[in-house]
Design an enzyme around this catalytic site. Structure first.
Site, short mmCIF file in Angstrom:
data_model
loop_
_atom_site.label_atom_id
_atom_site.label_comp_id
_atom_site.label_asym_id
_atom_site.label_seq_id
_atom_site.Cartn_x
_atom_site.Cartn_y
_atom_site.Cartn_z
CB CYS A 267 1.09 1.03 -0.34
SG CYS A 267 1.55 1.83 0.90
CD GLU B 242 -2.90 -0.20 7.28
OE1 GLU B 242 -2.67 0.47 6.13
OE2 GLU B 242 -3.50 -0.06 8.08
P1 NAD Z 1 2.81 -9.72 -0.35
O1 NAD Z 1 1.50 -9.67 0.12
O2 NAD Z 1 3.47 -10.48 -1.50
O3 NAD Z 1 3.55 -10.07 0.86
C1 NAD Z 1 3.69 -9.51 2.20
C2 NAD Z 1 3.90 -10.25 3.28
O4 NAD Z 1 3.16 -11.82 3.19
C3 NAD Z 1 5.55 -10.85 3.09
O5 NAD Z 1 5.93 -10.85 4.45
C4 NAD Z 1 5.53 -12.48 2.58
O6 NAD Z 1 6.35 -13.06 2.96
C5 NAD Z 1 4.05 -12.73 3.22
N1 NAD Z 1 3.43 -13.64 2.10
C6 NAD Z 1 3.36 -13.77 1.08
N2 NAD Z 1 2.48 -14.87 0.44
C7 NAD Z 1 2.10 -15.27 1.34
C8 NAD Z 1 1.22 -16.44 1.56
N3 NAD Z 1 0.68 -17.22 0.53
N4 NAD Z 1 0.65 -16.67 2.83
C9 NAD Z 1 1.20 -16.15 3.80
N5 NAD Z 1 1.93 -15.08 3.87
C10 NAD Z 1 2.51 -14.88 2.71
O7 NAD Z 1 3.15 -8.23 -0.60
P2 NAD Z 1 4.50 -7.29 -1.02
O8 NAD Z 1 4.88 -7.96 -2.39
O9 NAD Z 1 5.43 -7.71 -0.10
O10 NAD Z 1 4.20 -5.98 -1.09
C11 NAD Z 1 3.38 -5.38 -2.04
C12 NAD Z 1 2.04 -5.03 -1.78
O11 NAD Z 1 1.77 -4.68 -0.44
C13 NAD Z 1 1.36 -3.98 -2.61
O12 NAD Z 1 0.07 -4.36 -3.02
C14 NAD Z 1 1.26 -2.85 -1.92
O13 NAD Z 1 0.29 -1.89 -2.31
C15 NAD Z 1 1.10 -3.31 -0.60
N6 NAD Z 1 1.37 -2.56 0.50
C16 NAD Z 1 0.53 -1.93 1.40
C17 NAD Z 1 0.84 -0.97 2.11
C18 NAD Z 1 -0.30 -0.14 3.17
O14 NAD Z 1 0.25 0.56 3.89
N7 NAD Z 1 -1.43 -0.22 3.00
C19 NAD Z 1 2.13 -0.66 2.56
C20 NAD Z 1 3.07 -1.34 1.63
C21 NAD Z 1 2.66 -2.19 0.66
#
Ligand code: NAD
Length: 456
Positions: free
Chosen positions: A244, A210
């Site tokens: 998002c 997502e």
């Molecule tokens: P992110 O990808 O930085 O982090 C998400 C999760 O991944 C966190 O739990 C984090 O600890 C983990 N993570 C981060 N880096 C990692 C790595 N290198 N390896 C493994 N795990 C890792 O995202 P964010 O900043 O928390 O959220 C914002 C993003 O999420 C935006 O792009 C937004 O559009 C998207 N989003 C999508 C939805 C949806 O329903 N489609 C909902 C909310 C947010």
């Protein structure tokens, strides 16, 4: 054995015992989760306020309430969703009976982001449990207060061999991705989505991703400008734009550009007053890195509303930018903050091709009374979820699957789609011993003509 592999091995043993698949066990687990959420409601709302400056109304409507709704729907329909579905058996395979079972994967890993840190962790978790899986939740470290409340809630509700939360950042995620989960559900950014998909590919683990993207909001010339402005301002500035599926930018018909700018300005005044920094209803930016990133993006175009920021409070005013170019920095990444570029079009074909040139968005919004334009936009633009004449609200319907395509993700969830995301189909045909027609067995001489009549 490290912590993650110990948890997984305990979960595997519980799953293989069959307990998590029992319908009553699933319903009872969800009921207990609902009760515990209700008991912890104030603690959850306080944590959301600490992490994001989210007010209690938004915290309840867009986080706690959505989880309670998902639990209610799953409990109500679980029996029906879980029932094997009978399908037709072709004449050539008669006599026989064909059934499709929905099977839980086993142990699922749920990795969640910080922007709706409660809801985006627990809605998938509810779906995982409803489907009969064990689960490990890795909440976002960028919303630490909510992460800690989630960990407490989960340990108060579930046997750790059924559901466990492991708090932490990239190191914990990486260690979990190195384990042999049976399914991974990830919500977050596209770059991290790629890391998750690569890890899953090594073990051929099924995934749901997502992700986000730049969701356009097209405004035609024939709309009710008051309602349109309010609905855009609400969807954009909810959670300070850190949603998002928020409208990322507006693409307005040039004839209503000024009216829309005035309308959105009036709506923001109505919602947050003339100084949104003092409104209890306007959230803050999650951390310094995102604050600096957003301040840099404010340099694009001309500011026609807002523009103020306060580093100490991580406050960025609801801001509207006019005269933004398609090549400006703000148009080259997902904004994920309270900045709204207003672009214009005179010819809808150009607008559609501009949108198609950008990576596939999660959502598409269009305000129009023109049915044929509505159909064109739905047919000609790739997106995962959308709304005509409103923004974001489609996310709160458990009857509409939520998910993206291409750059905005793969797979979908919410309601029955969530149950399906956490199950796979097991197809079974049952045949009686009687009527063992010899036509299919060798020797085949002289049988081809007869079989042709039965097939195709
Ligand atoms: P992110 O990808 O930085 O982090 C998400 C999760 O991944 C966190 O739990 C984090 O600890 C983990 N993570 C981060 N880096 C990692 C790595 N290198 N390896 C493994 N795990 C890792 O995202 P964010 O900043 O928390 O959220 C914002 C993003 O999420 C935006 O792009 C937004 O559009 C998207 N989003 C999508 C939805 C949806 O329903 N489609 C909902 C909310 C947010």
């Amino acid at each position: 054995m490290n912590e993650a592999s110990q948890i997984l091995s305990n979960q595997r043993a519980l799953f293989l015992s069959g307990r998590t698949r029992d319908l009553e066990f699933r319903k009872e687990s969800l009921k207990l989760l609902r009760e515990n959420i209700r008991l912890a409601e104030q603690e959850i709302l306080d944590a959301l306020e600490r992490d994001l400056g989210k007010c209690a109304f938004e915290g309840f409507v867009s986080e706690v309430g959505m989880v309670l709704d998902e639990i209610g729907l799953a409990r109500k329909h679980l029996r029906r969703w879980s029932r094997p579905r009978r399908v037709r058996t072709p004449l050539s395979l008669m006599p026989g009976k064909s059934l499709i079972y929905r099977e839980p994967y086993g142990s699922s890993l749920v990795i969640s982001p910080w922007n709706y840190p409660f809801q985006l962790a627990l809605v998938p978790l509810v779906d995982a449990v409803a489907a009969g899986n064990c689960a490990v939740l890795k909440p976002s470290e960028l919303a630490p207060a909510t992460s800690s409340v989630l960990a407490g809630l989960i340990s108060d509700t579930f046997d750790p061999a059924h559901v466990t939360a492991l708090e932490g950042g990239v190191d914990v995620s990486t260690a979990l991705l190195d384990q042999d989960f049976d399914m991974i559900f990830f919500t977050g950014s596209a770059p991290v989505g790629k890391i998750v998909l690569e890890a899953a590919a090594r073990r051929l683990t099924p995934v749901v991703l997502e992700l986000g993207g730049k969701s356009p909001c097209i405004v035609d010339s024939d709309v009710d400008l008051d309602v349109t402005s309010r609905r855009i301002a609400w969807g954009k500035f909810l959670n300070a734009g850190q949603t998002c599926a928020a409208p990322d930018y507006v693409l307005a018909h040039e004839s209503i550009r000024q009216g829309l700018i005035d309308g959105i300005t009036a709506a923001v005044n109505e919602f947050y007053g003339t100084d949104p920094a003092s409104s209890p209803d306007f959230a803050r930016i999650v951390n310094d890195r995102h604050f600096e990133r957003l301040v840099a993006l404010m340099g694009s175009g001309d500011t026609v509303m807002g523009g103020q920021s306060d580093r100490e409070q991580r406050y960025i005013a609801p801001t509207m930018l006019d005269n933004v170019g398609w090549d400006d920095p703000i148009m080259s990444e997902e904004i994920f903050g309270p900045l709204l570029p207003v672009m214009t079009y005179s010819n809808i074909d150009d607008a559609i091709s501009r949108i198609r040139d950008l990576p596939t968005p999660l959502a598409l919004y269009a305000f129009t009374r023109n049915r044929s334009l509505e159909r064109r936009l739905i047919n000609e633009i790739r997106f995962g979820t959308g709304c005509i004449n409103d923004t974001v609200v489609q996310f709160s319907s458990p009857h509409l699957p939520v998910g993206g395509v291409g750059n905005s993700g793969m797979g979908s969830y919410h309601g029955q789609a969530g149950f399906e995301a956490f199950t796979y189909t097991k197809s079974v045909m049952k045949r009686p011993f009687a009527f063992d027609f010899k036509l299919r067995y060798p020797p085949y001489a002289g049988k081809l003509k007869k079989i042709r009549k039965l097939i195709g």
